[in-house]
Design a protein around this motif. Structure first.
Motif, PDB file in Angstrom:
ATOM      1  N   ALA A  84       0.964  -1.187  -0.044  1.00  0.00           N
ATOM      2  CA  ALA A  84      -0.007   0.008  -0.030  1.00  0.00           C
ATOM      3  C   ALA A  84       0.799   1.203   0.084  1.00  0.00           C
ATOM      4  O   ALA A  84       0.785   2.450  -0.561  1.00  0.00           O
ATOM      5  CB  ALA A  84      -0.866  -0.052   1.224  1.00  0.00           C
TER       6      ALA A  84
ATOM      7  N   SER B 172      -4.769  -4.818  -2.569  1.00  0.00           N
ATOM      8  CA  SER B 172      -5.122  -4.101  -1.295  1.00  0.00           C
ATOM      9  C   SER B 172      -5.025  -5.030  -0.072  1.00  0.00           C
ATOM     10  O   SER B 172      -5.532  -6.131  -0.029  1.00  0.00           O
ATOM     11  CB  SER B 172      -6.657  -3.600  -1.368  1.00  0.00           C
TER      12      SER B 172
ATOM     13  N   THR C 101      -0.075   2.160   7.154  1.00  0.00           N
ATOM     14  CA  THR C 101      -0.553   0.781   7.485  1.00  0.00           C
ATOM     15  C   THR C 101      -0.039   0.281   8.890  1.00  0.00           C
ATOM     16  O   THR C 101      -0.547  -0.939   9.235  1.00  0.00           O
ATOM     17  CB  THR C 101       0.229  -0.184   6.336  1.00  0.00           C
TER      18      THR C 101
ATOM     19  N   ALA D  16      -8.899  -1.142   6.897  1.00  0.00           N
ATOM     20  CA  ALA D  16      -7.984  -1.164   5.422  1.00  0.00           C
ATOM     21  C   ALA D  16      -8.499  -2.153   4.631  1.00  0.00           C
ATOM     22  O   ALA D  16      -8.374  -3.312   5.162  1.00  0.00           O
ATOM     23  CB  ALA D  16      -6.457  -1.132   5.851  1.00  0.00           C
TER      24      ALA D  16
ATOM     25  N   THR E 227      -7.908   3.058   2.971  1.00  0.00           N
ATOM     26  CA  THR E 227      -6.566   2.696   3.188  1.00  0.00           C
ATOM     27  C   THR E 227      -6.005   3.078   4.580  1.00  0.00           C
ATOM     28  O   THR E 227      -4.866   2.682   4.901  1.00  0.00           O
ATOM     29  CB  THR E 227      -5.681   3.539   2.129  1.00  0.00           C
TER      30      THR E 227
END
Length: 298
Positions: free
Chosen positions: A53, A65, A209, A237, A286
């Protein structure tokens, strides 16, 4: 850091500690922040999904993803995350053991920590942040001094005698020069604000992330969830925007000017000002955060 910069950032509001001024400015500074942040995020063992990501946003080939883990970690305004909750002070939060001991960012006068096992402090990015803060302090001080120089407009001449008229003309000329200096100082400060915005975006990308926890004057002001965390409705996410809307649109989900979806955390659950923030890209979530933008950094 003054409250005018770091204060109630709706994200516009941001003098504080003066550090050494580095050589990284403008586009070079933003590039260093982004490169350093992406490197830290990619090397922390967060998993292929998290690294992909970040790489995709940084210009590298994107991977699939991120997908929810088999046992997603709960993330909510009511229970917080890993024992960290709204209203908690920095010392109490560090005592839980949920965070690494050394901060990973001091941008804007806030202190940010990675979760236990997260990215180590990135010296390149943090040095760039320190240089940028010092640059802001200087630009803000110059702007404030210039503002004070133009607070009082020259009084009109006491009479139309040649002496009084000349005195007024001279004072007006000096005032105009000071006004020009004030305009230049203001424009320079606005340029620094643009650099600060780029720095915040780079910092946020670096921990998109893996997550982080940010603290200001009143304690915890931001919890950024790692990729494996999910709200009670299963949003995190990898969720689609359609799923996000289905879960929260009736509760008041809003799309902000910054491109993030926001949702007030809920009356009776947390103190006023807390909200969920969902970062989206290509119709997928995200990033997930719980933040209070009405608190001061320093």
């Amino acid at each position: 850091m003054s409250k005018s910069w770091a204060g109630r950032s709706g994200e516009a509001g941001q003098a504080g500690r003066a550090g050494r001024v580095g050589r990284l400015t403008g586009a070079a500074l933003a590039a260093a922040l982004l490169a350093g942040g992406a490197a830290a995020c990619g090397s922390n063992g967060a998993g292929a999904d998290g690294a992909g990501a970040v790489a995709g946003r940084a210009g590298a080939p994107a991977t699939a993803s991120p997908t929810p883990s088999a046992t997603p970690e709960p993330f909510s305004a009511l229970v917080g995350y890993r024992g960290l909750k709204p209203g908690m002070t920095k010392d109490v939060a560090l005592a839980t053991g949920a965070l690494e001991a050394a901060p990973v960012s001091l941008l804007n006068g806030c202190t940010d920590f990675a979760y236990r096992g997260g990215p180590a402090p990135d010296p390149v990015r943090m040095a760039a942040e320190e240089a940028l803060q010092a640059k802001y302090v200087q630009a803000n001080a110059r702007n404030e001094a210039a503002r004070k120089e133009t607070e009082v407009f020259p009084a009109p001449p006491a009479s139309y005698s040649a002496k009084d008229v000349k005195s007024f003309t001279d004072r007006m000329a000096a005032f105009q020069e000071k006004s020009k200096a004030r305009q230049e100082a203001h424009e320079q400060l606005m340029k620094v604000f643009d650099e600060l915005k780029a720095a915040r975006e780079a910092r946020d990308l670096a921990f998109l992330t893996t997550g982080r926890a940010g603290f200001g004057l009143e304690g915890l002001r931001e919890l950024v969830a790692p990729a494996g965390a999910r709200t009670a409705e299963g949003i995190g996410a990898g969720s689609t925007v359609a799923e996000l809307k289905a879960a929260y649109e009736v509760q008041g989900l809003q799309l902000g000017k910054d491109g993030k979806y926001t949702l007030w955390a809920g009356i009776g659950q947390v103190e006023q000002g807390w909200r969920y923030e969902f970062t989206v890209d290509a119709e997928r979530v995200t990033g997930l955060a719980l933040a209070n933008r009405d608190t001061y950094c320093s």
